[in-house]
Every structure is written in structure tokens, then in C-alpha cells.
Design an enzyme around this catalytic site. Sequence first.
Site, PDB file in Angstrom:
ATOM      1  N   SER A 414      28.470  69.145   6.313  1.00 22.13           N
ATOM      2  CA  SER A 414      29.674  68.352   6.542  1.00 22.13           C
ATOM      3  C   SER A 414      30.157  67.701   5.252  1.00 22.13           C
ATOM      4  CB  SER A 414      29.392  67.233   7.538  1.00 22.13           C
ATOM      5  OG  SER A 414      28.902  67.748   8.728  1.00 22.13           O
ATOM      6  N   HIS A 435      32.290  75.307   8.484  1.00 22.18           N
ATOM      7  CA  HIS A 435      32.009  73.986   9.042  1.00 22.18           C
ATOM      8  C   HIS A 435      32.493  73.923  10.486  1.00 22.18           C
ATOM      9  CE1 HIS A 435      32.842  69.408   9.012  1.00 22.18           C
ATOM     10  NE2 HIS A 435      31.618  69.662   9.407  1.00 22.18           N
ATOM     11  N   GLU A 447      36.381  74.872   9.853  1.00 17.07           N
ATOM     12  CA  GLU A 447      36.858  74.734   8.471  1.00 17.07           C
ATOM     13  C   GLU A 447      36.096  75.772   7.642  1.00 17.07           C
ATOM     14  OE1 GLU A 447      38.104  70.099   7.513  1.00 17.07           O
ATOM     15  OE2 GLU A 447      35.999  70.613   7.443  1.00 17.07           O
ATOM     16  N   ASN A 485      36.570  65.530   7.907  1.00 20.32           N
ATOM     17  CA  ASN A 485      35.666  64.377   7.836  1.00 20.32           C
ATOM     18  C   ASN A 485      36.074  63.385   6.751  1.00 20.32           C
ATOM     19  OD1 ASN A 485      34.197  65.193   9.979  1.00 20.32           O
ATOM     20  ND2 ASN A 485      32.422  65.914   8.838  1.00 20.32           N
TER      21      ASN A 485
END
Length: 659
Positions: A414, A435, A447, A485
Amino acid sequence: MTETVVFETHNDIAVIRIDNPPVNALSQSVRQGLLDSVSQLDENDKLTAAVLICSGRTFIAGADISEFGKEPLQPHLPDVLRAIGQCKKPIVAAMHGTVLGGGFETALACDYRVSFPNTKVGLPEVKLGLIPGAFGTQLLPRLAGVKTALDMVTSGRQVLVDSELGQTLVDEVILGSGYDELLEGALNFAQRIAGQTNQRRWLADVVLEKEPDHEAVFAAYKQKMAKKKRGLIAAQHCVQSVENAVVLPFEQGAAEERRLFMECRESSQSQAMRHAFFAERKCAKVDGLDTSASALPVKQVGVIGAGTMGVGIAMCFAQAGMPVTLLEVDQDRVNAGLEKIQSNYERSVARGRITEEQSAAYYGRVRGTCNYDDLADVDLVIEAAFESMEVKNQIFSTLDKVCKPDTIFATNTSYLDIDAIATVTNRQDKVLGMHFFSPAHIMKLLEIVRAEQVSDQTLVTAIDVARKIGKVAVTVGVCYGFVGNRMYARYGAEAQNLLLEGATPELVDAAIREWGMAMGPFEVIDLTGLDIGYKARKHQPNLPDDPTYFALSTVFVEAGRLGQKSGSGFYSYGSGSKQPDQEAINLIRDTATKLGVKQIESDAREIQNRLIGALVDEGRAILKEGIAQQASDIDVIWLNGYGFPRHRGGPMWYGDEAG
Ligand code: 3HC
């Protein structure tokens, strides 16, 4: 007729063929061609019936969405469909592919419908913030009944012709595949009905009666929509318009449908949802990517780590038909991972989402191992192990030794620097980020992180794999937290600042839910665990020089309040359900005092502006740095991974709209 509609004759049957790639959308020239064809059919005494058919991959997949938002061009679809419905000769819709929206409405306006069994029909307008605008809400209840129409119109779901419901929506199923077989079947059908009396079947002539449970059914649907599609005007309008089919004569119901459709079409909600539709397609086209590089075949996959993410990722591949080898450090963890997969599938069977057979087939594709040699022949490995650079480096250098030379390595990290991870291998061109978002087998977003040295072929392969496992893939650059994130961190930090300034978790969560987010920031952090971000921040080299930055998370974690898993976080969960917690408020106030944060009062609007404003601002920075290639990619990420309300289009669309 026009450049997109051809009128031909086969003996005494007319064939009206639409050819408007890619999906035969009802653009102006198609509407005009259809209208002209109907006139010609009516005027030619030698013709007894017509078949309406489409070239290419599908029957009409709907109105041309790209025309919405522009000056409406004549002829309008309802006028065309009325002409089809009132034509003196019967018209047979010969359907294949995905018959959606205005496409299905066109078929409903025809007298008969024939199709291949694998055809899907539906009215997905609600997903674009619209209601069906060309008699869909009036004709479908007359064909399939009010309850089916309510279900299909409000969910927008596609119905397979080869299903119990699907079979009731067509007059004949034609076996075979390809244009010629469909045409032949439809011509035979047309020939048969042309000789019959009473062959005209304009559904508008059917009169619907009120069912005894009418009031209760519609009230329940309105309530269901208020909950399931909170704030979406179109959802309520869909229910209203179907009800009109029962309580109003056809022409009045149709006029009202058009009015509600136009209201939706002009609304900011529908504009945002149409933007989302095109954004999700645009993000598949990656800047500077040599698309002539063909994707490598990915037949077998390895997943490292059988925690929540690894298990979900393994399930994605198993469901897409790919055998998966799931690796853990010891047999106990392997077994725990496999049990979790099995219990997830059992739950899906119990909820009626999949059959026993599917569950067995999916589970049968996953095997567990503790031995890296079992990954020697896989085509792709996805690492979803503990979030530590040391652990990742060890895994990737081991993989580099045991896997065949062309195996692609992806990390599900992440936050960590994928360029740095790639350097421990001798195949930097084959290392990238994939991701996933939790729960990985359900969330649509992926992602794809374009590491510095990754080759175009590796990237093309990852995008192809994402499509095969049904993900919406957005390619992003390397930075701490990537796009989603990183923005979430900014949003979370702003939410914690609001608490320090005097707001409560309930106030912030309620305000942002009311705005349309699926969950509030403190509900989310309590669910995922406060310790995750806490640990990640410990390894982040460039934390903002600000003592308030996630100060509350630090205080809470150090007080053992990790969220739901420890029984308390920003709320307490002693009784199983979420409760406001005075102890949490005391900790917040003490921390604010220690940090000298000025107390101010924030109302819901201020909270919403601060939180969404933080997102928009971080999104802008990400764009400026080139981490996302276009603003709409950021929207796709937030719509598919973070519960951002679709009718607000995503943070960047909303930011532009709000000025
Ligand atoms: N209008 C304009 N363009 C459309 C379109 C439409 N209705 N449907 C698809 N396209 C375009 C896409 O933008 C894409 O263009 P691109 O190649 O330039 O990116 C291309 O067609 C292919 O689409 P997909 O990549 O989505 O192809 P798939 O094969 O994956 O999916 C599909 C095909 C299932 C038809 C999917 O495109 C889809 O769901 N389309 C929308 C269907 C829809 O919502 N119809 C209702 C429209 S509103 C309406 O009809 C109002 C009426 O009631 C009056």
C-alpha cells in the site's frame, strides 16, 4: 436509409440493419434511419413484416450517451419508437449481445422479440442517474408485470435470456451464433407471424390493472431506494414512473416519463454519473504505453501471504478460472488461509450468490504451499505479505531465484517504494505494483503501479489480467500511498483535525455520510484498525512537520484502542454494535489541550467542505506531480475503491463543479 441504417428486402420481409460500431448506440443517424425505414415498410404494399437486426458485437446497447448534454437532435427516440409501435406491419427485433436502455426500449416497441440464449437485456439508465426515457417504464410492466419491471428498472441489472425471467421477455430463442444464423431464425419467425391474423402487438395497448398490494409494493420500493440509492433522484423517479404505468393511461404515463427523464438528464447527478461512465473507459488507455506490445499469457498465478488481502486476491483469480498457488511461511497459516477461502465461499452459497458447484470449482483451483519451488512455473506472482521492506526484499529475491525468467512479480504494497523493491531482482522490467482493495474479491478497484523500470509488455499484461479478473484498473505512478491511500491519508488527517478542534466522531461521520460517502472516516478506521496506519507512518520518511498530524491515532493506538478488533477505537464495541464512547472523547480533548489546539464549532457543511476540500487539494497535487495521468483517473479510484458517491462524479469532478 442513412450511413448507419440499411433497409433491405428478403422476399416479402424487410430487413432493417443497424451498423453503428462499437455498440450500435442510437445516435441521430440511427434514429433517422429507423424512422425512414418504418415509413418505407408502411408504404410498400409488397412487404408483410420486418426484422430489425444489428451488425457487430451487439444489438443496440442504448441511447448515445455522448449526445447527452448537447442540444437534442431530432428525431427524438420516443417519436421513433412510437412510429415502430404504430407501424401497420409487425416488426421483429432480432437481438444479440447486450440489449440495454434505449436498445431494450426499441425491442419493447417492436411487436416481437427473438434472440440468442446468451443475450442479455436490461434498463441500466439508473446507473447513469437517469430513468428509461423512451417508454421503458411504461412498456416493461405491460410485458413482464409491475414487480419485475420495478426490479429491473431500479437495479439496472442485466437479465440473461436463457434464464427463467429472460425467457418470458422474448417470443423465441434462436439457437446458434453469428449474424447469419440470427437473421435466418428471425426471418423464419417473421414469415410465420406475417401470415397470422392479429399479428400486431404494440405493448402500449395493454391495460394494466392495480394489484391488491399496489400501494404497499410501491411504498416499499420508494423506501428501499431511499436506503440503497441514497440521495439519487433517478431512483425515486424510476419507481414513480413505473407506478404511472399502472395509474395513468399509456400516453399520459409516457409524457410523464419523458418529463422525469429530461429532469434527470439535466441534473448534476446524471452529468456526474455519465462522467464516471466515460472515465472508467478512458482510464484503460495509458499515456505513452506501446499497446502493440501484446500481453503475455497468464495461466497460473502465485499469491504470497494468506492474510486478508492474500486470501481475497487468490479468490479473484480462482473465480476467473486461473489456478492459484497460495504460499505462507508455515502449514498452520496455509491451512488458515484455505479455511478462510472455503468459509467465504460457503457464505456466498448460503446467500445465494453462487452455487455449490461454483464454490467447489473456485475452491478447487486454490492449493496451498510453504515451498517456494511450487511457484517455479507460475506466470504471475502477487505478493501480499507483511508491510515491511525487509520482508518484501527477502521475498522478491527468493522469487527471482526460483521462478522462470518471464514470471511477472507484482506487489500489493500500500505504501512501500516499488522501485526499491524491484532492485533486489534481476528482472526490474517485470516488477510492478498491483494494489488491491479490501475485500479484494469484491472491491472493483485495482491500482496498477507503474514502477520506473517496468516494461510496456509487463504493464499491458497486468492491465489484461485486471480485465480478466473483472477489475477497474487505473495505472498510477510510484509515491507514498500511490493515489488512493495518499489522498485518504490527507482526508483522514483532516478528519482528526476536526476532532481536535472540538467535533466528535459521530458528528464527522454523520456529516460525511449525509454528503453521500458510504462510511464515515472514523467508522472506516475502526473497521480497518488504527494500528495499520500507525505502523506505516513509522516507516514513512517524509511525515509532515506538524505535531497534530494523526496525533489522535498515535494516542489511541498507544492506549490499546485499535478499533473494532480491540473492542474500542473512536467508538466502543462492547455490546457488539458501535456506541459513542466518552473515554474516546476525553482522550481527544486531552490531546487537543496538550497540543494547544483552538476549539471551534463546525457544522455539517463545514465538516463536509473541509474533508472533501482536503481530497480535492491532494488530488490536484497528485496530478501536478504526474502520479495520476488525468483527473478522471482519480475519480475512478475514489468511485470504485473508497465509497465516493457516484452521483457526485468523484473528487476531481466535484471540485471542478464546485469551483
Ligand atoms: N453511448 C455512447 N457510447 C457508448 C455507449 C453508449 N450507450 N455504450 C458504450 N459506448 C462506448 C464506450 O464509451 C466505449 O468507447 P471507447 O472504446 O471509445 O472507450 C465503447 O463504446 C465500448 O464500450 P465498452 O468498453 O464499455 O465495451 P464493453 O464490451 O465492455 O461493454 C456495453 C459494452 C455492455 C454495451 C457497455 O458499454 C455499456 O454498459 N454501455 C452503456 C449501456 C447503457 O447504459 N445504455 C443505456 C444508455 S441511456 C439510454 O439508453 C436512455 C434511454 O432510455 C432513452
